[in-house]
Motif scaffolding. Structure first.
Motif, short mmCIF file in Angstrom:
data_model
loop_
_atom_site.label_atom_id
_atom_site.label_comp_id
_atom_site.label_asym_id
_atom_site.label_seq_id
_atom_site.Cartn_x
_atom_site.Cartn_y
_atom_site.Cartn_z
N SER A 339 4.80 0.00 1.94
CA SER A 339 4.58 -0.81 2.84
C SER A 339 5.53 -1.60 3.05
O SER A 339 5.43 -2.13 2.07
CB SER A 339 3.22 -1.29 3.11
N GLN A 340 6.34 -1.74 4.01
CA GLN A 340 7.53 -2.98 4.33
C GLN A 340 6.10 -4.37 4.98
O GLN A 340 7.09 -5.66 5.71
CB GLN A 340 7.96 -2.62 4.98
N SER A 341 5.10 -4.06 5.63
CA SER A 341 4.51 -4.77 6.65
C SER A 341 3.33 -5.39 6.09
O SER A 341 2.22 -5.89 6.50
CB SER A 341 4.11 -4.47 7.86
N ALA A 342 2.74 -4.68 5.28
CA ALA A 342 0.84 -5.18 4.43
C ALA A 342 0.80 -6.24 3.83
O ALA A 342 1.72 -6.94 3.34
CB ALA A 342 0.67 -3.68 3.55
N TYR A 343 0.07 -7.41 4.20
CA TYR A 343 0.24 -8.88 4.58
C TYR A 343 -1.56 -8.78 3.72
O TYR A 343 -1.82 -9.70 2.29
CB TYR A 343 0.11 -9.51 5.62
N LEU A 344 -2.52 -8.43 3.85
CA LEU A 344 -3.72 -8.02 3.43
C LEU A 344 -4.12 -7.34 2.74
O LEU A 344 -4.61 -6.53 3.97
CB LEU A 344 -4.50 -9.64 4.05
N LEU A 345 -4.81 -7.65 2.02
CA LEU A 345 -5.63 -6.12 1.32
C LEU A 345 -6.86 -6.44 0.83
O LEU A 345 -7.10 -7.28 0.53
CB LEU A 345 -4.65 -5.41 -0.50
N PHE A 346 -7.63 -5.40 1.24
CA PHE A 346 -8.97 -5.32 1.02
C PHE A 346 -9.57 -4.41 0.21
O PHE A 346 -9.65 -3.29 0.49
CB PHE A 346 -9.29 -5.50 2.42
N TYR A 347 -10.04 -4.77 -1.42
CA TYR A 347 -10.42 -3.62 -1.68
C TYR A 347 -12.67 -3.40 -2.02
O TYR A 347 -12.56 -5.29 -2.22
CB TYR A 347 -9.69 -3.81 -3.69
N ARG A 348 -12.89 -3.17 -1.95
CA ARG A 348 -14.39 -2.69 -2.38
C ARG A 348 -14.61 -2.26 -3.66
O ARG A 348 -13.89 -1.49 -4.58
CB ARG A 348 -15.37 -2.13 -1.32
N LYS A 349 -15.63 -2.80 -4.06
CA LYS A 349 -16.18 -2.58 -5.44
C LYS A 349 -16.13 -0.67 -5.41
O LYS A 349 -16.68 -0.39 -4.82
CB LYS A 349 -16.82 -3.16 -5.82
N ALA A 350 -15.98 -0.02 -6.54
CA ALA A 350 -15.85 1.41 -6.98
C ALA A 350 -17.41 1.99 -7.00
O ALA A 350 -17.77 0.84 -7.64
CB ALA A 350 -14.82 2.21 -7.59
N LYS A 351 -17.90 2.60 -6.20
CA LYS A 351 -19.44 3.34 -6.62
C LYS A 351 -19.24 3.79 -8.46
O LYS A 351 -18.15 3.87 -8.85
CB LYS A 351 -19.96 4.22 -6.00
N SER A 352 -20.38 3.30 -9.41
CA SER A 352 -20.71 4.52 -9.85
C SER A 352 -20.27 5.54 -10.49
O SER A 352 -20.57 6.26 -9.46
CB SER A 352 -21.52 3.50 -11.17
N LYS A 353 -19.67 5.61 -11.49
CA LYS A 353 -19.83 7.39 -11.87
C LYS A 353 -21.03 7.80 -11.47
O LYS A 353 -20.85 9.72 -11.43
CB LYS A 353 -18.50 8.45 -13.04
#
Length: 381
Positions: A339-353
């Motif tokens: 991506s040439q436009s991505a500015y803010l990335l939001f990551y959520r904690k992954a659910k446990s396996k």
């Protein structure tokens, strides 16, 4: 005799497989909290134009006219001039279910007070129709609506002004860990953060990897020679390393791609428009795994530009693009390319396996039970 035995066994096997299939579909539906399969094998397939639907059933394909807006259960925000930066971050906050519910709970204790009350009213309106941000703008003290501002500063201000219960979802805690050459460790003061900044200044003419950027951010800094540090336990100056460690991992981790930097040669800001490789899954030191669910993009340059947000819903597991009043469901997986436009990335904690493993084992045990039950029941008839 063999003919009847084979016919009987086939009947039993068919019954078991049918029961197992229904059980599997039920578990999948339960796990994803939504209906995964339609009755009578009818599937809705969106056409490439996005304005028609093809209904597939027992009688083949049928094309029916529809409206994207009419079928959208998500709604946009009115741009008050150049407030696309505000609209984008507000949509991310609204689509972050934990934050939205926390705001709702907090507002019951502080009815209609300040920014919290404005967010509550806005979120209620967004669930029904396209909304405006007049109250939010007033509470944030935005006087010049035709002046574009920074989306990162905007969301930080909102989180600072809202209730602690809601903002703690995005709140992290960093600390400097100093380790001497003898292995003695000392933790420096804690530093709260809303986002982790990743510098792109050295990647103006080359691609950037978020994974490599995270590794660089947490890479230890060596202190030796004239930069040695005094160790209280050793009693003298020694070689040491300083490492940033996360003492508290937020439920939602925001990464800021620092596309806007100050150039001291020209004494002005400039934008780095390099391509960025955005991963869906991100490993953070401390054994925390995060999954991408939202991106705020910035298009254009320093003197003019536009913000939009691309967000994955929690209930549908589907991506939508939020561009002011326009909300468009995406039929493809975004960010498969750089991506040439991505500015803010939001990551959520992954659910446990363990959660997924539980359902797989449950399915296996029930399937085995059904097999023996049907076989025993058929033999005793």
């Amino acid at each position: 005799m063999n003919y009847f035995i084979n016919k009987y066994l086939k009947k039993c096997l068919k019954t078991v497989l049918k029961a197992g299939l229904h059980l599997w579909l039920t578990l999948i539906s339960f796990q994803n909290n939504r209906v995964c399969f339609c009755l009578q094998q009818q599937f809705l397939c969106r056409s490439s134009e996005g304005q028609k639907m093809r209904l597939f059933g027992r009688h083949g394909f049928k094309t029916i006219s529809t409206s994207v807006e009419a079928n959208n259960k998500y709604h946009g925000l009115v741009n008050q001039g150049a407030t696309c930066y505000l609209n984008s971050v507000l949509q991310v906050l609204f689509m972050t279910e934990d934050f939205r519910e926390a705001v709702k709970r907090s507002s019951k204790q502080n009815v209609g007070i300040g920014l919290l009350g404005a967010l509550t009213d806005l979120f209620d309106n967004l669930q029904k129709h396209t909304a405006n941000t007049h109250k939010i703008i007033t509470q944030l003290g935005i006087n010049r609506v035709y002046e574009q501002r920074d989306a990162a500063e905007c969301i930080e201000k909102i989180l600072t002004m809202t209730s602690p219960e809601a903002s703690q979802i995005f709140h992290g805690l960093l600390a400097n860990q100093i380790t001497c050459s003898k292995g003695h460790k000392e933790t420096d003061r804690d530093a709260p953060f809303w986002h982790l900044p990743l510098s792109l200044v050295d990647f103006y003419n080359q691609d950037y990897s978020v994974v490599n950027g995270i590794e660089e951010f947490f890479r230890p800094t060596c202190l030796n020679g004239e930069h040695q540090m005094y160790c209280d336990r050793c009693g003298h100056k020694v070689d040491a390393t300083i490492t940033d460690v996360i003492k508290h991992h937020p439920d939602v981790l925001i990464l800021l791609l620092k596309r806007f930097e100050f150039n001291y040669s020209y004494m002005s800001y400039f934008k780095t428009s390099c391509f960025v490789e955005v991963p869906y899954s991100l490993q953070i030191p401390g054994s925390e795994v995060y999954e991408l669910y939202a991106v705020v993009d910035h298009f254009g340059g320093m003197r003019g530009g536009h913000y939009s947000a691309t967000i994955k819903t929690q209930d549908e597991d589907r991506w939508y693009k939020f561009d002011d009043t326009q909300v468009t469901p995406l039929d493809y997986q975004p960010f498969q390319e750089k991506s040439q436009s991505a500015y803010l990335l939001f990551y959520r904690k992954a659910k446990s396996k363990s959660h997924n493993c539980y359902h797989r084992h449950l399915f296996l045990y029930i399937y085995i039970f059904l097999f023996y039950y049907v076989f025993y029941y058929s033999c005793c008839r």
